[in-house]
Design a protein around this motif. Sequence first.
Motif, PDB file in Angstrom:
ATOM      1  N   UNK A  60      11.676  46.632  65.923  1.00  0.00           N
ATOM      2  CA  UNK A  60      12.133  45.650  65.320  1.00  0.00           C
ATOM      3  C   UNK A  60      13.267  44.616  65.337  1.00  0.00           C
ATOM      4  N   UNK A  61      14.277  45.482  66.120  1.00  0.00           N
ATOM      5  CA  UNK A  61      15.327  43.649  66.466  1.00  0.00           C
ATOM      6  C   UNK A  61      14.613  43.099  67.501  1.00  0.00           C
ATOM      7  N   UNK A  62      14.133  44.213  68.759  1.00  0.00           N
ATOM      8  CA  UNK A  62      14.112  43.257  69.377  1.00  0.00           C
ATOM      9  C   UNK A  62      12.761  42.178  69.486  1.00  0.00           C
ATOM     10  N   UNK A  63      11.741  42.677  68.714  1.00  0.00           N
ATOM     11  CA  UNK A  63      10.183  41.725  69.066  1.00  0.00           C
ATOM     12  C   UNK A  63      11.165  40.470  67.913  1.00  0.00           C
ATOM     13  N   UNK A  64      11.979  40.716  66.649  1.00  0.00           N
ATOM     14  CA  UNK A  64      12.653  39.482  66.456  1.00  0.00           C
ATOM     15  C   UNK A  64      12.678  38.639  66.878  1.00  0.00           C
ATOM     16  N   UNK A  65      14.022  39.266  67.796  1.00  0.00           N
ATOM     17  CA  UNK A  65      14.460  38.016  68.977  1.00  0.00           C
ATOM     18  C   UNK A  65      13.385  37.058  70.175  1.00  0.00           C
ATOM     19  N   UNK A  66      12.310  38.375  70.386  1.00  0.00           N
ATOM     20  CA  UNK A  66      11.377  37.688  71.047  1.00  0.00           C
ATOM     21  C   UNK A  66      10.489  36.311  70.213  1.00  0.00           C
ATOM     22  N   UNK A  67      10.426  36.688  68.950  1.00  0.00           N
ATOM     23  CA  UNK A  67       9.500  35.850  67.698  1.00  0.00           C
ATOM     24  C   UNK A  67      10.397  34.753  67.713  1.00  0.00           C
ATOM     25  N   UNK A  68      11.844  34.582  67.859  1.00  0.00           N
ATOM     26  CA  UNK A  68      12.100  33.536  67.117  1.00  0.00           C
ATOM     27  C   UNK A  68      12.170  32.649  68.796  1.00  0.00           C
ATOM     28  N   UNK A  69      12.083  33.293  69.910  1.00  0.00           N
ATOM     29  CA  UNK A  69      12.121  32.512  71.135  1.00  0.00           C
ATOM     30  C   UNK A  69      10.648  31.893  71.310  1.00  0.00           C
ATOM     31  N   UNK A  70       9.544  32.205  70.500  1.00  0.00           N
ATOM     32  CA  UNK A  70       7.690  31.596  70.384  1.00  0.00           C
ATOM     33  C   UNK A  70       7.954  30.839  69.717  1.00  0.00           C
TER      34      UNK A  70
ATOM     35  N   UNK B 295       2.357  25.087  78.364  1.00  0.00           N
ATOM     36  CA  UNK B 295       4.259  24.701  78.029  1.00  0.00           C
ATOM     37  C   UNK B 295       4.705  25.550  76.826  1.00  0.00           C
ATOM     38  N   UNK B 296       5.691  25.851  76.195  1.00  0.00           N
ATOM     39  CA  UNK B 296       5.868  25.882  75.223  1.00  0.00           C
ATOM     40  C   UNK B 296       4.855  26.874  74.699  1.00  0.00           C
ATOM     41  N   UNK B 297       3.898  27.957  74.910  1.00  0.00           N
ATOM     42  CA  UNK B 297       3.563  29.272  74.259  1.00  0.00           C
ATOM     43  C   UNK B 297       4.021  29.942  74.941  1.00  0.00           C
ATOM     44  N   UNK B 298       3.138  31.041  73.664  1.00  0.00           N
ATOM     45  CA  UNK B 298       3.257  32.085  73.779  1.00  0.00           C
ATOM     46  C   UNK B 298       2.239  32.773  74.320  1.00  0.00           C
ATOM     47  N   UNK B 299       1.456  33.551  75.495  1.00  0.00           N
ATOM     48  CA  UNK B 299       0.616  34.600  75.977  1.00  0.00           C
ATOM     49  C   UNK B 299       0.807  36.203  76.045  1.00  0.00           C
ATOM     50  N   UNK B 300      -0.003  36.428  75.195  1.00  0.00           N
ATOM     51  CA  UNK B 300       0.666  38.491  75.131  1.00  0.00           C
ATOM     52  C   UNK B 300      -0.776  38.830  76.047  1.00  0.00           C
ATOM     53  N   UNK B 301      -0.583  40.417  77.431  1.00  0.00           N
ATOM     54  CA  UNK B 301      -1.047  40.278  77.840  1.00  0.00           C
ATOM     55  C   UNK B 301      -1.386  42.274  77.053  1.00  0.00           C
ATOM     56  N   UNK B 302      -2.677  42.290  76.652  1.00  0.00           N
ATOM     57  CA  UNK B 302      -3.258  44.014  76.343  1.00  0.00           C
ATOM     58  C   UNK B 302      -4.052  44.482  76.944  1.00  0.00           C
ATOM     59  N   UNK B 303      -4.323  46.099  77.098  1.00  0.00           N
ATOM     60  CA  UNK B 303      -5.033  46.381  77.805  1.00  0.00           C
ATOM     61  C   UNK B 303      -4.631  48.032  77.937  1.00  0.00           C
ATOM     62  N   UNK B 304      -5.453  48.535  78.543  1.00  0.00           N
ATOM     63  CA  UNK B 304      -4.848  50.511  78.934  1.00  0.00           C
ATOM     64  C   UNK B 304      -4.217  50.557  79.767  1.00  0.00           C
TER      65      UNK B 304
ATOM     66  N   UNK C 228      18.866  24.200  74.588  1.00  0.00           N
ATOM     67  CA  UNK C 228      18.925  25.352  75.869  1.00  0.00           C
ATOM     68  C   UNK C 228      17.049  25.952  75.515  1.00  0.00           C
ATOM     69  N   UNK C 229      16.622  25.499  74.574  1.00  0.00           N
ATOM     70  CA  UNK C 229      15.316  26.009  74.490  1.00  0.00           C
ATOM     71  C   UNK C 229      13.953  24.759  74.914  1.00  0.00           C
ATOM     72  N   UNK C 230      13.004  25.325  75.240  1.00  0.00           N
ATOM     73  CA  UNK C 230      11.806  24.367  76.037  1.00  0.00           C
ATOM     74  C   UNK C 230      10.898  24.158  74.485  1.00  0.00           C
ATOM     75  N   UNK C 231      11.223  22.668  74.604  1.00  0.00           N
ATOM     76  CA  UNK C 231      10.519  22.308  73.070  1.00  0.00           C
ATOM     77  C   UNK C 231       9.178  22.100  73.115  1.00  0.00           C
ATOM     78  N   UNK C 232       8.170  22.463  72.509  1.00  0.00           N
ATOM     79  CA  UNK C 232       6.940  21.831  72.252  1.00  0.00           C
ATOM     80  C   UNK C 232       6.526  20.586  72.608  1.00  0.00           C
TER      81      UNK C 232
END
Length: 258
Positions: free
Chosen positions: A188-198, A37-46, A1-5
Amino acid sequence: MNEPNGSAIEYRVEAEGVEKAFGDNKVLRGVSFKVARGTATTIIGPSGSGKTTLLRTLNALDRADAGVIRVDDVEIDFSTPTTKPEVRRFQSRSGFVFQSHNLFPHKTVLENVIEGPVIVQKRPKEEVVAEATELLEQVGLSDKRDQYPFQLSGGQQQRVGIARALALKPKLVLFDEPTSALDPELVGEVLSVIKDLAVEGWTLVIVTHEIQFARQVSNQVLFTDQGIILERGTPDEVIGDPKEERTRQFLQRILNPL
């Protein structure tokens, strides 16, 4: 079900000249960027730099005033009139994970996850339930499927929100500060799930204040300030060796608080 790289660069998101104002407050000032496609982009800032508004324009939860945004195979020029069917088709390409979970309190965990695919996408309930069961196992909540949101911790509710977004089979998953409403021990438990998706190759865009998480999970980091993308690059470039003084000041305050 995932989007492969994929081996060749294929852009899942392309935004050009995106502008958004609320009254006299110009929140986005001609923002342009791409997400492969298949990458993780984070948006940071004030706070107040336009991060969340930028994310919401990618799903038309906030409609841009101008600019062109393409998500997967659907493109909208927001400087021209758009129809409701056009916007719905645009929105169908992405799933959104909110800060505050936004679960239906009167529905069970399983019912929350299957709501979109069954009601909005009109997919067969039996098929959707089977997929939702797999997703709940993936986020570590298979034993909570018949419970209600009030019976869950904040971290568990957020993981249900992630499963609900994935159940729509989106081409893009958007996260709006997914840990900001959580107690520190639940982050941590939520970030772990997101890391797995990445790792699995989903295409992710994440607004976050968790800088170390951004460094670990990102292929691309965008630093926003006063409605523009002031700096972009890999985590090593933007977080490890920022070129802009404004970026350095922000990271110094976040990573080395008094």
